[in-house]
Design an enzyme around this catalytic site. Structure first.
Site, PDB file in Angstrom:
ATOM      1  CG  ASP A  71     -50.909  20.977  13.514  1.00 21.30           C
ATOM      2  OD1 ASP A  71     -51.167  21.821  13.510  1.00 21.30           O
ATOM      3  OD2 ASP A  71     -49.370  21.396  12.987  1.00 21.30           O
ATOM      4  CG  MET A  94     -52.032  26.796   5.556  1.00 20.48           C
ATOM      5  SD  MET A  94     -53.937  26.737   6.650  1.00 20.48           S
ATOM      6  CE  MET A  94     -53.907  26.673   8.539  1.00 20.48           C
ATOM      7  CG  HIS A 143     -44.058  27.216   9.749  1.00 18.52           C
ATOM      8  ND1 HIS A 143     -44.693  28.088  10.187  1.00 18.52           N
ATOM      9  CD2 HIS A 143     -45.373  26.176   9.593  1.00 18.52           C
ATOM     10  CE1 HIS A 143     -45.792  28.525  10.653  1.00 18.52           C
ATOM     11  NE2 HIS A 143     -46.391  26.963  10.382  1.00 18.52           N
ATOM     12  CG  HIS A 162     -44.800  29.681  13.787  1.00 18.37           C
ATOM     13  ND1 HIS A 162     -43.761  28.251  14.384  1.00 18.37           N
ATOM     14  CD2 HIS A 162     -45.657  29.548  14.065  1.00 18.37           C
ATOM     15  CE1 HIS A 162     -44.573  27.449  13.928  1.00 18.37           C
ATOM     16  NE2 HIS A 162     -46.114  27.989  14.058  1.00 18.37           N
ATOM     17  N   GLY A 166     -45.250  18.579  11.018  1.00 16.16           N
ATOM     18  CA  GLY A 166     -44.491  18.398  12.495  1.00 16.16           C
ATOM     19  C   GLY A 166     -45.847  17.918  13.502  1.00 16.16           C
ATOM     20  CD  GLU A 167     -43.321  13.775  16.766  1.00  9.73           C
ATOM     21  OE1 GLU A 167     -43.466  14.125  18.220  1.00  9.73           O
ATOM     22  OE2 GLU A 167     -42.614  12.680  15.848  1.00  9.73           O
ATOM     23  CB  SER A 225     -49.845  30.422  12.530  1.00  6.82           C
ATOM     24  OG  SER A 225     -49.570  29.996  12.125  1.00  6.82           O
TER      25      SER A 225
HETATM   26  P1  AMP Z   1     -49.391  25.411   9.484  1.00  3.91           P
HETATM   27  O1  AMP Z   1     -48.977  26.729   8.297  1.00  3.91           O
HETATM   28  O2  AMP Z   1     -50.050  25.410  10.588  1.00  3.91           O
HETATM   29  O3  AMP Z   1     -51.013  24.051   8.545  1.00  3.91           O
HETATM   30  O4  AMP Z   1     -47.996  24.183   9.959  1.00  3.91           O
HETATM   31  C1  AMP Z   1     -47.359  23.540   8.854  1.00  3.91           C
HETATM   32  C2  AMP Z   1     -46.037  22.374   9.181  1.00  3.91           C
HETATM   33  O5  AMP Z   1     -45.678  22.804  10.240  1.00  3.91           O
HETATM   34  C3  AMP Z   1     -47.402  21.899   9.738  1.00  3.91           C
HETATM   35  O6  AMP Z   1     -46.314  20.290   9.010  1.00  3.91           O
HETATM   36  C4  AMP Z   1     -47.196  21.403  10.811  1.00  3.91           C
HETATM   37  O7  AMP Z   1     -47.592  20.865  11.744  1.00  3.91           O
HETATM   38  C5  AMP Z   1     -45.386  22.206  11.248  1.00  3.91           C
HETATM   39  N1  AMP Z   1     -45.717  22.700  12.506  1.00  3.91           N
HETATM   40  C6  AMP Z   1     -47.061  24.412  12.746  1.00  3.91           C
HETATM   41  N2  AMP Z   1     -46.700  24.595  14.236  1.00  3.91           N
HETATM   42  C7  AMP Z   1     -45.663  23.657  14.413  1.00  3.91           C
HETATM   43  C8  AMP Z   1     -44.788  23.609  16.328  1.00  3.91           C
HETATM   44  N3  AMP Z   1     -44.235  24.523  16.781  1.00  3.91           N
HETATM   45  N4  AMP Z   1     -43.854  23.026  16.116  1.00  3.91           N
HETATM   46  C9  AMP Z   1     -42.973  21.585  14.900  1.00  3.91           C
HETATM   47  N5  AMP Z   1     -44.051  21.638  13.625  1.00  3.91           N
HETATM   48  C10 AMP Z   1     -44.828  22.810  13.699  1.00  3.91           C
END
Ligand code: AMP
Length: 295
Positions: A160, A38, A45, A42, A157-158, A196
């Protein structure tokens, strides 16, 4: 790096690459690794992008703040968005194609299909706190993105953890031809899981948020040393978090595959936490391994 806004442009940019291409008559030209996000990129990602970059000829990143998975409109409205910065980071990370669609491209007028993963996986933890609609939103958008990109592998990512299990279930149940790769949680130096949402924490709240990984590490340590009873660990954690002004939504000890609540900590267990620090909701999880664990 090419930035595309529509599925048609995406297909054109990918040419013959990707898992479905041989079936549809195109000449396969290498594998595609896909990282859906999304945005507000960081280091977490970027670690997913590095894993995809190391394994594939072509790397696709999607940035789409999916309105249907937010249960609070204010959370959606306040979600950090900076496509210019994200595009620079993506390019540096070696992304070949950035797919950044408008909401109307993913949900055109008249859209009324939903992909829903049933059962316990979506009922508990985030499903219970955020409502069923959250995982329906996730499952629907992930299905659409996988069909649009047709990657050989998709990286999640683990951090989530429940979402990762839901996506694995979805892909297995629908027989989607993609490998789902789970990547370890990337953390700040004090252990806080990168998110994020962390940028919304004041300096003082950010300090207090560090209690979450500290408490989780203490629990992991005690389990490694042989603690099997859940309640004393839960009570000590609740006390420490309460003292730091961290409001716990859940602190759950669950089976790592089924998310069933476990009775004791004799086998490997996932500790999953959701908590609010001021008005910022944070989630985290980690594996608890008792001594003499073979897994
Ligand atoms: P998001 O943008 O929050 O929807 O996350 C996108 C992807 O990045 C998802 O698969 C998340 O699990 C992964 N992700 C978010 N934060 C982390 C993190 N700190 N470590 C590893 N993967 C992450």
């Amino acid at each position: 790096m090419r930035t595309v806004r529509t599925v048609a442009e995406l297909r054109e940019a990918l040419g013959g690459a990707g898992s479905g291409s041989a079936l549809s008559g195109g000449a396969p030209s290498g594998t595609v690794g896909f990282v859906p996000t999304m945005g507000a990129l960081h280091e977490g990602h970027l670690s997913l992008l590095r894993a995809a970059r190391a394994a594939h000829d072509t790397v696709v990143l999607s940035i789409f703040v999916n309105p249907t998975q937010f249960n609070e409109q204010s959370d959606f409205d306040r979600y950090a968005r900076d496509e210019g910065r994200d595009a620079r980071l993506a390019e540096e990370a070696g992304v070949d194609v950035l797919f950044a669609p408008e909401v109307s491209e993913i949900y055109p007028e008249g859209f009324c299909t939903s992909v829903s993963v049933g059962g316990r996986l979506t009922e508990v933890l985030e499903g219970a706190e955020r409502g069923r609609g959250h995982f329906d939103g996730v499952a629907t958008v992930v299905s659409k993105l996988l069909i649009a990109v047709r990657p050989d592998a998709a990286y999640f990512g683990e951090k989530d953890y429940q979402q990762l299990l839901v996506v694995r279930r979805l892909v297995a149940d629908l027989g989607l031809p993609v490998r789902i790769v789970g990547c370890p949680t990337s953390r700040e130096p004090d252990g806080l899981a990168r998110s994020s949402r962390n940028v919304r924490l004041s300096a003082e709240a950010r300090e207090r948020a560090g209690t979450i990984p500290r408490v989780m590490a203490e629990i992991a340590e005690r389990v490694r040393a042989g603690a099997e009873e859940i309640e004393p660990l839960r009570a000590a954690a609740a006390e420490a978090l309460g003292r730091a002004g961290v409001e716990v939504e859940y602190l759950a000890f669950v089976d790592p595959d089924t998310l069933e609540t476990v009775a004791d900590l004799a086998a490997p267990t996932r500790l999953a936490v959701a908590a609010r620090v001021d008005d910022v909701r944070l989630i985290d999880n980690r594996l608890l391994t008792p001594p003499d664990t073979k897994r």
